[in-house]
Design an enzyme around this catalytic site. Sequence first.
Site, PDB file in Angstrom:
ATOM      1  N   CYS A  77       0.880  -1.165   0.000  1.00 30.90           N
ATOM      2  CA  CYS A  77       0.000   0.000   0.000  1.00 30.90           C
ATOM      3  C   CYS A  77       0.916   1.213   0.000  1.00 30.90           C
ATOM      4  O   CYS A  77       1.525   1.525   1.018  1.00 30.90           O
ATOM      5  CB  CYS A  77      -0.932   0.030   1.202  1.00 30.90           C
ATOM      6  SG  CYS A  77      -1.889   1.556   1.256  1.00 30.90           S
ATOM      7  N   CYS A 132      -0.873   4.257   2.334  1.00 34.33           N
ATOM      8  CA  CYS A 132      -0.591   4.237   3.781  1.00 34.33           C
ATOM      9  C   CYS A 132      -0.320   2.802   4.191  1.00 34.33           C
ATOM     10  O   CYS A 132       0.811   2.357   4.154  1.00 34.33           O
ATOM     11  CB  CYS A 132      -1.705   4.881   4.597  1.00 34.33           C
ATOM     12  SG  CYS A 132      -3.372   4.369   4.180  1.00 34.33           S
ATOM     13  N   SER A 133      -1.367   2.042   4.537  1.00 27.71           N
ATOM     14  CA  SER A 133      -1.132   0.669   4.964  1.00 27.71           C
ATOM     15  C   SER A 133      -2.414  -0.126   4.794  1.00 27.71           C
ATOM     16  O   SER A 133      -2.731  -0.957   5.626  1.00 27.71           O
ATOM     17  CB  SER A 133      -0.693   0.652   6.421  1.00 27.71           C
ATOM     18  OG  SER A 133      -1.643   1.388   7.170  1.00 27.71           O
ATOM     19  N   CYS A 134      -3.151   0.128   3.716  1.00 29.04           N
ATOM     20  CA  CYS A 134      -4.394  -0.598   3.466  1.00 29.04           C
ATOM     21  C   CYS A 134      -4.044  -2.082   3.336  1.00 29.04           C
ATOM     22  O   CYS A 134      -3.045  -2.436   2.722  1.00 29.04           O
ATOM     23  CB  CYS A 134      -5.066  -0.082   2.201  1.00 29.04           C
ATOM     24  SG  CYS A 134      -5.463   1.678   2.302  1.00 29.04           S
TER      25      CYS A 134
END
Lengths: 204, 111
Positions: A108, A111-113
């Site tokens: 991702c 961000c940090s999906c």
Amino acid sequence: MPHDDHDHPHALLPPEPALRVKALETILTRKGLIDPAALDEIIDTYQNRIGPQNGARVVAKAWSDPEFRAALLEDATPVVAGLGYYGRQGEHIVVVENTPAQHNMVVCTLCSCYPWPLLGIPPGWYKSDAYRARAVREPRKVLAEFGVTLAEGTSVRVWDSTAEIRYLILPMRPEGTEGLTEDELAALVTRDSMIGTGLPKVPA
Amino acid sequence: MSDCIAHMAPEPVFAEPWHAQIFAVTVALNEAGRFDWPDWAARFSATLKRNGLDHALDGGDDYFHAWLETLEALLAEQGTALPDDVRGLHQAWEEAYLTTPHGQPVHLRDS
């Protein structure tokens, strides 16, 4: 830690950000916007009940049941929801399949999906700037650092998650696993193999 | 980088209790319809980008610092939790900890 002595006269002061979080919680609770018991429930769920074992069950079922596999690759969201795994944030889950010709990995860059219902909370490295930048730029080198060497002629495709779409990799079923039950197969499926930074374990 | 990627030992889901708390607060607010997730992800992404300008973020404590910063800004913008109120309660909690005898539960004085 600065406070380790037992003679300390007052309660251990939490770190600064923890106090900021408590301040927010107090305001939101007083306004009736959050319920502390519901927070405990969310934490318990993510700490104890949601994790890579969910994704492993999906992968093992796909390895064992061709119809399930076909449906999963066609439109995973309702299929995994049928097993009780659905996104709290309303995202779609897309399953991509590794083949001898193509290896897939997920990042991702935003961000940090991450597919929370299937894999839980992402590991630290998935959230690091280093992985987020390098997975796209030099995926083979990153894979090598994870100990994954692909056969010559296998291409690598990197899938960039978003808030709306989260990817799960369906790894190739290891050889020598004919006749294993779904539970036995699930035990071979690692978290990293479903992110694409690892391969399933090989039966001993 | 290599250190971070080579680290294969199982790690706790949340390294610090406050990481878990801020995560849960955010999920609860989203479920209550206070903001939608794509909006959250876009704001969070912008914070990460800004914080990552001077040094590479390691995805640990700095990740949740960015998370907290994003939520504070969002709630301030909405008027849901104003910065003055947050500062006041932050101080009140700090005082409560510093004046509660060790081993006793900590409560806010005026609540």
